[in-house]
Scaffold this motif. Sequence first.
Motif, PDB file in Angstrom:
ATOM      1  N   GLN A  77      37.047  38.465  46.364  1.00  0.00           N
ATOM      2  CA  GLN A  77      36.765  38.247  44.960  1.00  0.00           C
ATOM      3  C   GLN A  77      37.897  38.732  44.074  1.00  0.00           C
ATOM      4  OE1 GLN A  77      33.009  39.735  43.504  1.00  0.00           O
ATOM      5  NE2 GLN A  77      33.480  39.241  41.382  1.00  0.00           N
ATOM      6  N   ARG A  78      38.462  39.886  44.382  1.00  0.00           N
ATOM      7  CA  ARG A  78      39.564  40.401  43.560  1.00  0.00           C
ATOM      8  C   ARG A  78      40.788  39.482  43.638  1.00  0.00           C
ATOM      9  NH1 ARG A  78      37.404  45.523  45.241  1.00  0.00           N
ATOM     10  NH2 ARG A  78      38.688  45.509  47.134  1.00  0.00           N
ATOM     11  N   ARG A  79      41.094  38.994  44.830  1.00  0.00           N
ATOM     12  CA  ARG A  79      42.223  38.086  44.972  1.00  0.00           C
ATOM     13  C   ARG A  79      41.972  36.772  44.250  1.00  0.00           C
ATOM     14  NH1 ARG A  79      41.854  33.351  47.404  1.00  0.00           N
ATOM     15  NH2 ARG A  79      40.991  34.224  49.327  1.00  0.00           N
ATOM     16  N   LEU A  80      40.743  36.276  44.397  1.00  0.00           N
ATOM     17  CA  LEU A  80      40.354  35.028  43.749  1.00  0.00           C
ATOM     18  C   LEU A  80      40.470  35.145  42.223  1.00  0.00           C
ATOM     19  CD1 LEU A  80      37.178  33.037  44.732  1.00  0.00           C
ATOM     20  CD2 LEU A  80      37.383  33.880  42.405  1.00  0.00           C
ATOM     21  N   GLU A  81      39.995  36.235  41.662  1.00  0.00           N
ATOM     22  CA  GLU A  81      40.069  36.412  40.210  1.00  0.00           C
ATOM     23  C   GLU A  81      41.515  36.512  39.733  1.00  0.00           C
ATOM     24  OE1 GLU A  81      37.506  39.700  39.284  1.00  0.00           O
ATOM     25  OE2 GLU A  81      35.680  38.544  39.712  1.00  0.00           O
ATOM     26  N   ALA A  82      42.378  37.116  40.521  1.00  0.00           N
ATOM     27  CA  ALA A  82      43.787  37.194  40.145  1.00  0.00           C
ATOM     28  C   ALA A  82      44.419  35.806  40.126  1.00  0.00           C
ATOM     29  CB  ALA A  82      44.534  38.108  41.104  1.00  0.00           C
ATOM     30  N   ASP A  83      44.079  34.958  41.101  1.00  0.00           N
ATOM     31  CA  ASP A  83      44.597  33.596  41.127  1.00  0.00           C
ATOM     32  C   ASP A  83      44.080  32.789  39.936  1.00  0.00           C
ATOM     33  OD1 ASP A  83      46.269  33.740  43.304  1.00  0.00           O
ATOM     34  OD2 ASP A  83      44.832  32.911  44.728  1.00  0.00           O
ATOM     35  N   LEU A  84      42.803  32.960  39.602  1.00  0.00           N
ATOM     36  CA  LEU A  84      42.255  32.256  38.448  1.00  0.00           C
ATOM     37  C   LEU A  84      42.951  32.688  37.155  1.00  0.00           C
ATOM     38  CD1 LEU A  84      38.416  32.235  39.191  1.00  0.00           C
ATOM     39  CD2 LEU A  84      40.056  30.367  39.503  1.00  0.00           C
ATOM     40  N   GLU A  85      43.260  33.964  37.048  1.00  0.00           N
ATOM     41  CA  GLU A  85      43.971  34.428  35.850  1.00  0.00           C
ATOM     42  C   GLU A  85      45.362  33.817  35.771  1.00  0.00           C
ATOM     43  OE1 GLU A  85      43.993  38.487  34.796  1.00  0.00           O
ATOM     44  OE2 GLU A  85      41.816  38.726  34.931  1.00  0.00           O
ATOM     45  N   ARG A  86      46.005  33.580  36.912  1.00  0.00           N
ATOM     46  CA  ARG A  86      47.304  32.911  36.909  1.00  0.00           C
ATOM     47  C   ARG A  86      47.182  31.503  36.334  1.00  0.00           C
ATOM     48  NH1 ARG A  86      49.029  32.181  42.543  1.00  0.00           N
ATOM     49  NH2 ARG A  86      50.808  31.130  41.571  1.00  0.00           N
ATOM     50  N   ILE A  87      46.134  30.783  36.727  1.00  0.00           N
ATOM     51  CA  ILE A  87      45.917  29.434  36.201  1.00  0.00           C
ATOM     52  C   ILE A  87      45.679  29.489  34.695  1.00  0.00           C
ATOM     53  CG2 ILE A  87      44.373  27.444  36.237  1.00  0.00           C
ATOM     54  CD1 ILE A  87      43.833  28.074  39.202  1.00  0.00           C
ATOM     55  N   ALA A  88      44.797  30.404  34.272  1.00  0.00           N
ATOM     56  CA  ALA A  88      44.461  30.512  32.855  1.00  0.00           C
ATOM     57  C   ALA A  88      45.673  30.896  32.020  1.00  0.00           C
ATOM     58  CB  ALA A  88      43.345  31.533  32.661  1.00  0.00           C
ATOM     59  N   ALA A  89      46.451  31.843  32.494  1.00  0.00           N
ATOM     60  CA  ALA A  89      47.627  32.288  31.744  1.00  0.00           C
ATOM     61  C   ALA A  89      48.634  31.162  31.590  1.00  0.00           C
ATOM     62  CB  ALA A  89      48.269  33.487  32.439  1.00  0.00           C
ATOM     63  N   ARG A  90      48.807  30.368  32.658  1.00  0.00           N
ATOM     64  CA  ARG A  90      49.762  29.253  32.581  1.00  0.00           C
ATOM     65  C   ARG A  90      49.278  28.202  31.598  1.00  0.00           C
ATOM     66  NH1 ARG A  90      53.474  26.829  31.655  1.00  0.00           N
ATOM     67  NH2 ARG A  90      54.875  25.625  33.006  1.00  0.00           N
ATOM     68  N   ALA A  91      47.991  27.883  31.609  1.00  0.00           N
ATOM     69  CA  ALA A  91      47.455  26.907  30.668  1.00  0.00           C
ATOM     70  C   ALA A  91      47.552  27.406  29.237  1.00  0.00           C
ATOM     71  CB  ALA A  91      46.007  26.578  31.024  1.00  0.00           C
ATOM     72  N   ALA A  92      47.365  28.717  29.043  1.00  0.00           N
ATOM     73  CA  ALA A  92      47.431  29.290  27.698  1.00  0.00           C
ATOM     74  C   ALA A  92      48.828  29.207  27.108  1.00  0.00           C
ATOM     75  CB  ALA A  92      46.954  30.744  27.725  1.00  0.00           C
ATOM     76  N   GLU A  93      49.845  29.108  27.956  1.00  0.00           N
ATOM     77  CA  GLU A  93      51.211  29.011  27.446  1.00  0.00           C
ATOM     78  C   GLU A  93      51.440  27.719  26.681  1.00  0.00           C
ATOM     79  OE1 GLU A  93      53.768  29.496  30.784  1.00  0.00           O
ATOM     80  OE2 GLU A  93      53.206  31.604  31.122  1.00  0.00           O
ATOM     81  N   GLY A  94      50.678  26.667  27.012  1.00  0.00           N
ATOM     82  CA  GLY A  94      50.698  25.458  26.205  1.00  0.00           C
ATOM     83  C   GLY A  94      51.712  24.409  26.578  1.00  0.00           C
ATOM     84  N   ASP A  95      52.586  24.682  27.550  1.00  0.00           N
ATOM     85  CA  ASP A  95      53.593  23.691  27.909  1.00  0.00           C
ATOM     86  C   ASP A  95      53.524  23.300  29.380  1.00  0.00           C
ATOM     87  OD1 ASP A  95      54.408  26.061  29.002  1.00  0.00           O
ATOM     88  OD2 ASP A  95      56.464  25.985  28.245  1.00  0.00           O
ATOM     89  N   GLY A  96      52.401  23.611  30.020  1.00  0.00           N
ATOM     90  CA  GLY A  96      52.227  23.303  31.434  1.00  0.00           C
ATOM     91  C   GLY A  96      50.901  22.613  31.664  1.00  0.00           C
ATOM     92  N   PRO A  97      50.264  22.880  32.793  1.00  0.00           N
ATOM     93  CA  PRO A  97      48.993  22.228  33.102  1.00  0.00           C
ATOM     94  C   PRO A  97      47.875  22.698  32.184  1.00  0.00           C
ATOM     95  CG  PRO A  97      49.439  23.959  34.690  1.00  0.00           C
ATOM     96  CD  PRO A  97      50.683  23.815  33.859  1.00  0.00           C
ATOM     97  N   ALA A  98      46.873  21.833  32.034  1.00  0.00           N
ATOM     98  CA  ALA A  98      45.666  22.187  31.302  1.00  0.00           C
ATOM     99  C   ALA A  98      44.657  22.790  32.275  1.00  0.00           C
ATOM    100  CB  ALA A  98      45.074  20.955  30.638  1.00  0.00           C
ATOM    101  N   ALA A  99      43.621  23.407  31.744  1.00  0.00           N
ATOM    102  CA  ALA A  99      42.577  23.960  32.602  1.00  0.00           C
ATOM    103  C   ALA A  99      41.254  23.993  31.849  1.00  0.00           C
ATOM    104  CB  ALA A  99      42.939  25.362  33.084  1.00  0.00           C
TER     105      ALA A  99
END
Length: 248
Positions: A77-99
Amino acid sequence: MTTGPLLYVCVRPQQGAAAAEYESFRTAMKLDESQLGRHDLVREPLPAEALERYRGFLVGGSPFNLADPESTKTDVQRRLEADLERIAARAAEGDGPAALFTCYGIGVVTRMLGGVVSRRYPEDTGPVTIQLTADAASDPLFGGLADRFTALTAHKEGTGETPAGARLLAVNDACPVQAYVVGDRLYATQFHPEPTTRAFTERMAVYRDDGYFEADDYDRIAGRVLAASVTEPARLLRAFARRFAATA
């Protein structure tokens, strides 16, 4: 992992429920398997190249709870949540993938943004009324939806305040933060946008003994679910597909 312009990210340990959730997303978005890939994040870490490969990510629900003490969480679960935060952080940057993060996933995004996720805002299993905010009218995904609509929920945690940097798009009384957007590429919903009522009752059967409702109440709650009309959440998903999957 299967590939496509969009990727469904599975965070359910129960493989049958995960497969059904993928099909619910794919069917609601009117995509075929070449347009919506899938990756089992419970069993495999997110590949390093995923954030550059995909145009968008769909994160489903999970029996995990973000608000549980870290000491009680498994390594998975801890590893999974860290990976999800990577996706969210990248989407929040606004110039990459959406989520689009749903149910359990909204907690991941909220925590990443510095918000508080707690067990103060659970919702019973079944249909609830969602009310859009004024900001939703101008949003590319939510702007085409009815101001009030029915959606399906089942969760033990939530949040009472919109996290910093997010625009609130939908509310209800029991769990005040039902949907928000960060920038124009990171969306999160507390409600489940993907299942039909029939698919939701099948998911209820999988989690019948997991504390979301009294097991003996299954038939009564399933009857309420099957009687509900849940047309708008699928329209939200189709809008996401049109906007972020070039082949959709």
